[in-house]
Design a protein around this motif. Structure first.
Motif, mmCIF file in Angstrom:
data_model
loop_
_atom_site.group_PDB
_atom_site.id
_atom_site.type_symbol
_atom_site.label_atom_id
_atom_site.label_comp_id
_atom_site.label_asym_id
_atom_site.label_seq_id
_atom_site.Cartn_x
_atom_site.Cartn_y
_atom_site.Cartn_z
ATOM 1 N N ILE A 1 0.811 -1.284 0.033
ATOM 2 C CA ILE A 1 0.143 0.122 -0.069
ATOM 3 C C ILE A 1 0.946 1.232 0.015
ATOM 4 C CG2 ILE A 1 -1.625 1.156 1.416
ATOM 5 C CD1 ILE A 1 -2.780 -1.472 2.372
ATOM 6 N N ALA A 2 1.906 1.415 0.966
ATOM 7 C CA ALA A 2 2.930 2.327 0.939
ATOM 8 C C ALA A 2 3.398 2.752 -0.180
ATOM 9 C CB ALA A 2 3.992 2.181 2.005
ATOM 10 N N GLY A 3 3.942 1.677 -1.146
ATOM 11 C CA GLY A 3 4.561 1.991 -2.272
ATOM 12 C C GLY A 3 3.635 2.431 -3.394
ATOM 13 N N PHE A 4 2.355 1.992 -3.453
ATOM 14 C CA PHE A 4 1.571 2.355 -4.419
ATOM 15 C C PHE A 4 1.130 4.046 -3.895
ATOM 16 C CE2 PHE A 4 -2.911 2.927 -5.873
ATOM 17 C CZ PHE A 4 -2.801 2.966 -7.004
ATOM 18 N N VAL A 5 0.809 4.087 -2.787
ATOM 19 C CA VAL A 5 0.323 5.522 -2.483
ATOM 20 C C VAL A 5 1.728 6.485 -2.966
ATOM 21 C CG1 VAL A 5 -0.067 7.065 -0.562
ATOM 22 C CG2 VAL A 5 -1.192 4.827 -0.591
ATOM 23 N N ALA A 6 2.777 6.089 -2.585
ATOM 24 C CA ALA A 6 4.017 6.754 -2.745
ATOM 25 C C ALA A 6 4.142 7.080 -4.318
ATOM 26 C CB ALA A 6 5.187 6.154 -2.318
ATOM 27 N N THR A 7 3.884 5.792 -5.200
ATOM 28 C CA THR A 7 3.660 6.139 -6.351
ATOM 29 C C THR A 7 2.953 7.247 -7.206
ATOM 30 O OG1 THR A 7 4.403 3.912 -6.806
ATOM 31 C CG2 THR A 7 3.771 4.835 -8.755
ATOM 32 N N VAL A 8 1.752 7.322 -6.557
ATOM 33 C CA VAL A 8 0.710 7.940 -7.026
ATOM 34 C C VAL A 8 1.163 9.554 -6.632
ATOM 35 C CG1 VAL A 8 -1.898 8.888 -6.449
ATOM 36 C CG2 VAL A 8 -1.260 6.554 -6.902
ATOM 37 N N VAL B 1 4.047 10.542 -6.193
ATOM 38 C CA VAL B 1 5.337 11.160 -7.202
ATOM 39 C C VAL B 1 4.528 11.626 -8.695
ATOM 40 C CG1 VAL B 1 7.307 10.358 -8.460
ATOM 41 C CG2 VAL B 1 6.808 9.884 -6.055
ATOM 42 N N HIS B 2 3.517 10.763 -9.145
ATOM 43 C CA HIS B 2 3.078 11.066 -10.344
ATOM 44 C C HIS B 2 2.340 12.387 -10.357
ATOM 45 C CE1 HIS B 2 2.181 7.508 -12.979
ATOM 46 N NE2 HIS B 2 2.642 6.773 -12.105
ATOM 47 N N LYS B 3 1.472 12.601 -9.090
ATOM 48 C CA LYS B 3 1.056 13.783 -8.973
ATOM 49 C C LYS B 3 1.859 15.020 -9.047
ATOM 50 C CE LYS B 3 -2.651 16.256 -6.277
ATOM 51 N NZ LYS B 3 -3.235 16.342 -5.226
ATOM 52 N N SER B 4 3.108 14.887 -8.367
ATOM 53 C CA SER B 4 4.001 15.781 -8.243
ATOM 54 C C SER B 4 4.862 16.303 -9.604
ATOM 55 C CB SER B 4 5.121 15.503 -7.151
ATOM 56 O OG SER B 4 6.043 14.844 -7.615
ATOM 57 N N MET B 5 4.786 15.289 -10.401
ATOM 58 C CA MET B 5 5.377 15.499 -11.723
ATOM 59 C C MET B 5 4.735 16.298 -12.639
ATOM 60 S SD MET B 5 7.422 11.926 -12.511
ATOM 61 C CE MET B 5 8.274 12.326 -13.930
ATOM 62 N N GLY B 6 3.282 16.223 -12.279
ATOM 63 C CA GLY B 6 2.386 17.009 -13.237
ATOM 64 C C GLY B 6 2.674 16.754 -14.806
ATOM 65 N N HIS B 7 2.769 17.779 -15.644
ATOM 66 C CA HIS B 7 2.783 17.766 -16.959
ATOM 67 C C HIS B 7 3.825 16.869 -17.559
ATOM 68 C CE1 HIS B 7 5.316 21.471 -16.524
ATOM 69 N NE2 HIS B 7 5.625 21.149 -17.699
ATOM 70 N N LEU B 8 5.000 17.132 -16.480
ATOM 71 C CA LEU B 8 6.131 16.397 -16.929
ATOM 72 C C LEU B 8 6.349 14.964 -17.017
ATOM 73 C CD1 LEU B 8 8.745 18.547 -14.816
ATOM 74 C CD2 LEU B 8 8.329 18.553 -17.435
ATOM 75 N N TRP B 9 5.254 14.238 -16.484
ATOM 76 C CA TRP B 9 5.164 12.634 -16.390
ATOM 77 C C TRP B 9 5.110 12.025 -17.678
ATOM 78 C CZ3 TRP B 9 1.661 8.826 -17.849
ATOM 79 C CH2 TRP B 9 1.854 7.659 -17.445
ATOM 80 N N ARG B 10 5.850 11.024 -17.757
ATOM 81 C CA ARG B 10 5.803 10.433 -18.779
ATOM 82 C C ARG B 10 6.021 8.910 -18.535
ATOM 83 N NH1 ARG B 10 4.584 14.635 -20.514
ATOM 84 N NH2 ARG B 10 5.275 15.754 -22.324
ATOM 85 N N SER B 11 5.493 7.905 -19.530
ATOM 86 C CA SER B 11 6.088 6.586 -19.187
ATOM 87 C C SER B 11 7.058 6.213 -20.059
ATOM 88 C CB SER B 11 4.738 5.602 -19.321
ATOM 89 O OG SER B 11 4.901 4.342 -19.064
ATOM 90 N N GLY B 12 8.120 6.258 -19.521
ATOM 91 C CA GLY B 12 9.178 5.765 -20.514
ATOM 92 C C GLY B 12 10.034 7.042 -21.053
ATOM 93 N N ILE B 13 10.827 7.042 -22.022
ATOM 94 C CA ILE B 13 11.682 7.912 -22.383
ATOM 95 C C ILE B 13 11.253 8.801 -23.523
ATOM 96 C CG2 ILE B 13 14.056 8.650 -23.038
ATOM 97 C CD1 ILE B 13 14.985 6.380 -21.591
ATOM 98 N N TYR C 1 9.945 15.554 -4.520
ATOM 99 C CA TYR C 1 10.474 14.263 -4.066
ATOM 100 C C TYR C 1 11.908 14.037 -4.568
ATOM 101 C CZ TYR C 1 5.815 13.441 -2.515
ATOM 102 O OH TYR C 1 4.434 13.574 -1.903
ATOM 103 N N PHE C 2 12.060 14.523 -5.700
ATOM 104 C CA PHE C 2 13.344 14.629 -6.614
ATOM 105 C C PHE C 2 14.469 15.126 -5.837
ATOM 106 C CE2 PHE C 2 9.906 13.638 -9.260
ATOM 107 C CZ PHE C 2 10.575 12.601 -10.223
ATOM 108 N N GLN C 3 14.259 15.839 -4.723
ATOM 109 C CA GLN C 3 15.275 16.253 -3.824
ATOM 110 C C GLN C 3 15.863 15.442 -3.064
ATOM 111 O OE1 GLN C 3 14.367 19.247 -0.873
ATOM 112 N NE2 GLN C 3 12.183 18.709 -1.367
ATOM 113 N N PHE C 4 15.239 14.216 -2.779
ATOM 114 C CA PHE C 4 15.654 13.148 -1.861
ATOM 115 C C PHE C 4 16.199 11.895 -2.523
ATOM 116 C CE2 PHE C 4 12.283 15.355 0.244
ATOM 117 C CZ PHE C 4 12.959 15.883 1.285
ATOM 118 N N SER C 5 15.674 11.676 -4.162
ATOM 119 C CA SER C 5 15.916 10.559 -4.728
ATOM 120 C C SER C 5 15.971 11.007 -6.238
ATOM 121 C CB SER C 5 15.128 9.257 -4.389
ATOM 122 O OG SER C 5 15.367 8.251 -5.511
#
Length: 203
Positions: A100-107, A109-121, A134-138
């Motif tokens: 559950i924690a992993g899925f919630v964290a994934t969501v 991060v998805h939200k924090s990326m906004g329009h920058l989110w892509r699946s893949g390169i 979140y990207f300041q920690f990892s």
């Protein structure tokens, strides 16, 4: 709580959880950007990123199918190679929590990326290097979250099947990270080099 109750509860929980996850990703991956462009980039056919995407798709389907079958046919567990030495309620509960924690964290991060989110390169992107939130920690908080959920699945249902999913899943994540690092290094050069010096790849 005893192990038998935890096992039977988790049997139903995993089927419901992965059905929800499947619906979430079907909706998410079918969305377009605001200008109508595709947000999913598997990469050139037979490339490392293409194989990673294919592997994740098949494993998502396999895990979902296995969890559904286990609800209606509990004896199916014997074909998945249950590791009895780990099949006890403290580890099972921990696995559910990590899942559950992993899925919630994934969501998140998805939200924090906004329009920058892509699946893949995205060969043409991203438009800017995201280094806050979140990207300041990892450098890869999304993959950290996914790896955590994969570990959770293994603990929630310790078996040869889930161990294979875990090991191949982590290997695919690492390969994807290396591919993305190469892309970002070429795309942002010195900015990404400085970012790599400040922030760890994982945690």
């Amino acid at each position: 709580m005893d192990s038998e109750f935890a096992i039977e509860f988790t049997r139903i929980f995993l089927a419901c959880f992965y059905t929800f996850v499947a619906a979430f990703y079907i909706v998410r991956l079918s969305r377009k950007s605001t200008d109508g462009k595709n947000l999913v980039f598997s990469g050139e056919k037979y490339s490392a990123t293409w194989w990673n995407h294919l592997l994740f798709r098949w494993f998502r389907v396999a895990i979902w199918a296995a969890c559904l079958i286990r609800v209606f046919f509990p004896s199916f567990d014997q074909f998945l190679g249950v590791l009895q030495v780990l099949h006890h309620w403290p580890l099972i509960v921990l696995g559910n929590v990590l899942l559950i924690a992993g899925f919630v964290a994934t969501v998140l991060v998805h939200k924090s990326m906004g329009h920058l989110w892509r699946s893949g390169i995205d060969p043409q992107g991203p438009s800017n290097l995201k280094t806050d939130s979140y990207f300041q920690f990892s450098r890869n908080p999304m993959f950290v979250s996914v790896a955590l959920a994969q570990l959770g699945f293994f603990l929630a249902f310790p078996s040869v099947f889930s161990l294979i999913c875990l090991l191949l899943g982590w290997a695919a994540l690492h390969r994807q990270i290396l591919a993305e690092e190469q892309h970002l290094s070429a795309h942002f050069r010195y900015q990404y080099q400085n970012y790599r010096k400040r922030v760890p790849r994982w945690l």
